[in-house]
Every structure is written in C-alpha cells, then in structure tokens.
Design an enzyme around this catalytic site. Structure first.
Site, PDB file in Angstrom:
ATOM      1  N   HIS A   1       3.872  -3.988   9.307  1.00 20.01           N
ATOM      2  CA  HIS A   1       3.732  -3.827  10.752  1.00 20.01           C
ATOM      3  C   HIS A   1       2.432  -4.416  11.298  1.00 20.01           C
ATOM      4  CE1 HIS A   1       6.943  -1.207   9.667  1.00 20.01           C
ATOM      5  NE2 HIS A   1       6.145  -0.354   9.066  1.00 20.01           N
TER       6      HIS A   1
ATOM      7  N   ARG B   1      12.244   5.010  13.198  1.00 23.74           N
ATOM      8  CA  ARG B   1      11.075   5.892  13.048  1.00 23.74           C
ATOM      9  C   ARG B   1      10.077   5.665  14.196  1.00 23.74           C
ATOM     10  NH1 ARG B   1       9.021   5.384   7.117  1.00 23.74           N
ATOM     11  NH2 ARG B   1       7.797   7.194   7.828  1.00 23.74           N
TER      12      ARG B   1
ATOM     13  N   HIS C   1      12.940  -2.233   2.609  1.00 22.85           N
ATOM     14  CA  HIS C   1      12.347  -0.924   2.914  1.00 22.85           C
ATOM     15  C   HIS C   1      13.300   0.175   2.459  1.00 22.85           C
ATOM     16  CE1 HIS C   1       9.289  -2.833   5.337  1.00 22.85           C
ATOM     17  NE2 HIS C   1      10.245  -3.548   5.889  1.00 22.85           N
ATOM     18  N   LEU C   2      12.713   1.245   1.946  1.00 25.84           N
ATOM     19  CA  LEU C   2      13.519   2.408   1.563  1.00 25.84           C
ATOM     20  C   LEU C   2      14.041   3.114   2.803  1.00 25.84           C
ATOM     21  CD1 LEU C   2      11.013   3.636  -1.140  1.00 25.84           C
ATOM     22  CD2 LEU C   2      13.364   2.926  -1.621  1.00 25.84           C
ATOM     23  N   SER C   3      13.136   3.345   3.755  1.00 24.44           N
ATOM     24  CA  SER C   3      13.528   4.007   5.009  1.00 24.44           C
ATOM     25  C   SER C   3      13.971   2.953   6.017  1.00 24.44           C
ATOM     26  CB  SER C   3      12.335   4.803   5.564  1.00 24.44           C
ATOM     27  OG  SER C   3      11.315   3.914   6.016  1.00 24.44           O
TER      28      SER C   3
ATOM     29  N   TYR D   1      11.274   9.069   1.666  1.00 20.44           N
ATOM     30  CA  TYR D   1      11.324   7.967   0.688  1.00 20.44           C
ATOM     31  C   TYR D   1      12.069   8.306  -0.604  1.00 20.44           C
ATOM     32  CZ  TYR D   1       7.759   6.085   3.805  1.00 20.44           C
ATOM     33  OH  TYR D   1       7.078   5.628   4.910  1.00 20.44           O
TER      34      TYR D   1
ATOM     35  N   GLU E   1      12.767  -9.104   2.619  1.00 21.92           N
ATOM     36  CA  GLU E   1      11.949  -7.927   2.978  1.00 21.92           C
ATOM     37  C   GLU E   1      12.799  -6.681   2.747  1.00 21.92           C
ATOM     38  OE1 GLU E   1      10.831  -8.049   7.126  1.00 21.92           O
ATOM     39  OE2 GLU E   1      10.235  -5.939   7.132  1.00 21.92           O
TER      40      GLU E   1
ATOM     41  N   ARG F   1       6.338   1.298  13.785  1.00 26.33           N
ATOM     42  CA  ARG F   1       7.098   0.722  12.661  1.00 26.33           C
ATOM     43  C   ARG F   1       8.212  -0.220  13.124  1.00 26.33           C
ATOM     44  NH1 ARG F   1       5.299   3.950   8.276  1.00 26.33           N
ATOM     45  NH2 ARG F   1       4.783   6.045   8.971  1.00 26.33           N
TER      46      ARG F   1
ATOM     47  N   ALA G   1       3.102  -0.397   5.000  1.00 28.98           N
ATOM     48  CA  ALA G   1       2.641  -0.481   6.389  1.00 28.98           C
ATOM     49  C   ALA G   1       2.090  -1.860   6.752  1.00 28.98           C
ATOM     50  CB  ALA G   1       1.598   0.604   6.653  1.00 28.98           C
TER      51      ALA G   1
ATOM     52  N   ASN H   1       8.395  -5.161  -0.540  1.00 33.31           N
ATOM     53  CA  ASN H   1       8.234  -4.000   0.326  1.00 33.31           C
ATOM     54  C   ASN H   1       6.744  -3.910   0.587  1.00 33.31           C
ATOM     55  OD1 ASN H   1       8.011  -1.595   1.615  1.00 33.31           O
ATOM     56  ND2 ASN H   1       9.346  -0.458   0.211  1.00 33.31           N
TER      57      ASN H   1
ATOM     58  N   PRO I   1       0.794  -1.221   0.000  1.00 29.27           N
ATOM     59  CA  PRO I   1       0.000   0.000   0.000  1.00 29.27           C
ATOM     60  C   PRO I   1       0.833   1.281   0.000  1.00 29.27           C
ATOM     61  CG  PRO I   1      -0.862  -1.539   1.608  1.00 29.27           C
ATOM     62  CD  PRO I   1       0.399  -2.143   1.066  1.00 29.27           C
ATOM     63  N   ASN I   2       0.386   2.205  -0.794  1.00 32.24           N
ATOM     64  CA  ASN I   2       0.926   3.575  -0.879  1.00 32.24           C
ATOM     65  C   ASN I   2       2.269   3.680  -1.591  1.00 32.24           C
ATOM     66  OD1 ASN I   2      -1.272   4.774   0.620  1.00 32.24           O
ATOM     67  ND2 ASN I   2      -0.418   3.750   2.408  1.00 32.24           N
TER      68      ASN I   2
ATOM     69  N   ASP J   1       1.705 -15.312   7.099  1.00 37.10           N
ATOM     70  CA  ASP J   1       1.312 -16.717   6.932  1.00 37.10           C
ATOM     71  C   ASP J   1       1.466 -17.158   5.478  1.00 37.10           C
ATOM     72  OD1 ASP J   1       0.743 -17.149   9.593  1.00 37.10           O
ATOM     73  OD2 ASP J   1      -1.431 -17.072   9.374  1.00 37.10           O
TER      74      ASP J   1
ATOM     75  N   ARG K   1       5.066  11.154  -2.283  1.00 38.22           N
ATOM     76  CA  ARG K   1       4.796  10.856  -0.871  1.00 38.22           C
ATOM     77  C   ARG K   1       6.061  11.054  -0.033  1.00 38.22           C
ATOM     78  NH1 ARG K   1       4.515   4.739   1.410  1.00 38.22           N
ATOM     79  NH2 ARG K   1       3.918   5.262   3.537  1.00 38.22           N
TER      80      ARG K   1
HETATM   81  C1  DQA Z   1       8.320   1.459   4.043  1.00 41.14           C
HETATM   82  C2  DQA Z   1       8.316   1.680   5.559  1.00 41.14           C
HETATM   83  C3  DQA Z   1       6.916   1.465   6.132  1.00 41.14           C
HETATM   84  O1  DQA Z   1       6.928   1.723   7.537  1.00 41.14           O
HETATM   85  C4  DQA Z   1       5.925   2.412   5.492  1.00 41.14           C
HETATM   86  O2  DQA Z   1       4.631   2.168   5.987  1.00 41.14           O
HETATM   87  C5  DQA Z   1       5.969   2.358   4.017  1.00 41.14           C
HETATM   88  C6  DQA Z   1       7.262   2.324   3.340  1.00 41.14           C
HETATM   89  C7  DQA Z   1       9.684   1.805   3.425  1.00 41.14           C
HETATM   90  O3  DQA Z   1       9.931   1.392   2.285  1.00 41.14           O
HETATM   91  O4  DQA Z   1      10.494   2.496   4.044  1.00 41.14           O
HETATM   92  O5  DQA Z   1       4.943   2.438   3.341  1.00 41.14           O
HETATM   93  O6  DQA Z   1       8.052   0.097   3.785  1.00 41.14           O
END
Ligand code: DQA
Length: 148
Positions: free
Chosen positions: A81, A108, A101-103, A24, A99, A112, A78, A75, A11-12, A88, A19
């Site tokens: 979390h 944070r 993540h950019l951040s 990011y 897994e 998270r 959210a 990735n 998502p997002n 599963d 964003r």
């Molecule tokens: C993220 C980190 C997550 O906490 C956040 O909800 C994202 C992006 C990252 O790539 O840093 O949507 O996965």
C-alpha cells in the site's frame, strides 16, 4: 532456462500463525512456503523464498531475480500500500509477476484499498487464505505456458 520461482514475503509475514489469526489464519509462513514449494516441484518448478521486514532487501531480491528467476510471487504485506520503490523494482523484471494476499484488502480499512504494485504485476489474487498461494501458483503455471 531457469525453472525458479522467487516467492517474496514482506513485513510481518514472519508473524503468521500468531498475528491476527482471525484475519490471516493459523498457518505459519513456513507452512505456506512448504506447501507452495511442494506443489511447484510437482510441476518441475523450484522455489526460492525470502521473507524480510526491510523494503530494501525485497527490492534487491527483485533485482537479482532478473538473472535467476522466471516468475515472482509476492505478498508484500503493508508495503503493498506504500512502496513505489518496490513497484519500480518489479517493473524491471520481465518474467511472470503475481501479487498475492491472504486477506482481501479491498474489503478492509481504506488504506489497504490502494496497491502500488497492482499496475506492474500480471494479476492479483487476494482473499482466499492459504488457497491464495495455490491459486497464485496455478496462475504462474498458466502464464508460463502461455508465454512459452
Ligand atoms: C496482506 C494484506 C496487507 O494489507 C497486510 O498489511 C499484510 C498482509 C495479506 O496477505 O492479506 O501484511 O498482504
């Protein structure tokens, strides 16, 4: 044998570029995917990418990957979390799982700091911006070579 990596974006992540660029970066998801795919192709690996804002789409993509893919790089945004359902599903996939993540979620907000996925993947790469995807691909290549 398959040479496909399933790259999953939750998502997002379709909003990357606009964003929170201070967190990011300014690159769009399409740019991350293009770079990842080009680098993978140089290693003889094909990439199939799916972005969805819906948890069930991601879960079904993981199920389908059991038949089609040797690795999953995800990735989950959210859902990382919150989603025990995605964890599963990932547990049923026997290939390489990374897994990404950019951040750096650990640096944070407290919500998270938990990853439901961390325990069912081979490893997590976080905090390096666009380079996180480069490192994730490197990890896939090394793990595939080790498992061969
Ligand atoms: C993220 C980190 C997550 O906490 C956040 O909800 C994202 C992006 C990252 O790539 O840093 O949507 O996965």
């Amino acid at each position: 044998m398959s040479n496909e990596i399933l790259l999953l974006s939750g998502p997002n992540l379709d909003q990357l570029g606009v964003r929170s660029p201070e967190i990011y970066g300014t690159q769009t998801l399409a740019e991350h995917v293009a770079r990842f795919s080009e680098q993978a192709l140089r290693e003889g690996l094909e990439v199939r990418h799916l972005q969805s804002n819906f948890e069930g789409d991601l879960i079904e993509a993981v199920h389908a990957a059991r038949e089609s893919s040797i690795a999953i790089v995800l990735n989950a945004g959210a859902l990382t979390h919150t989603s025990w359902a995605l964890a599963d599903a990932l547990a049923t996939f026997g290939g390489v799982k990374i897994e990404v993540h950019l951040s750096n979620p650990a640096a944070r907000e407290p919500f998270r700091h938990v990853s439901t996925l961390a325990g069912v993947v081979d490893g997590t790469i976080a905090g390096f911006g666009a380079t996180s995807y480069d490192l994730a691909l490197d990890a896939v290549i090394r793990l595939l070579a080790r498992n061969r």
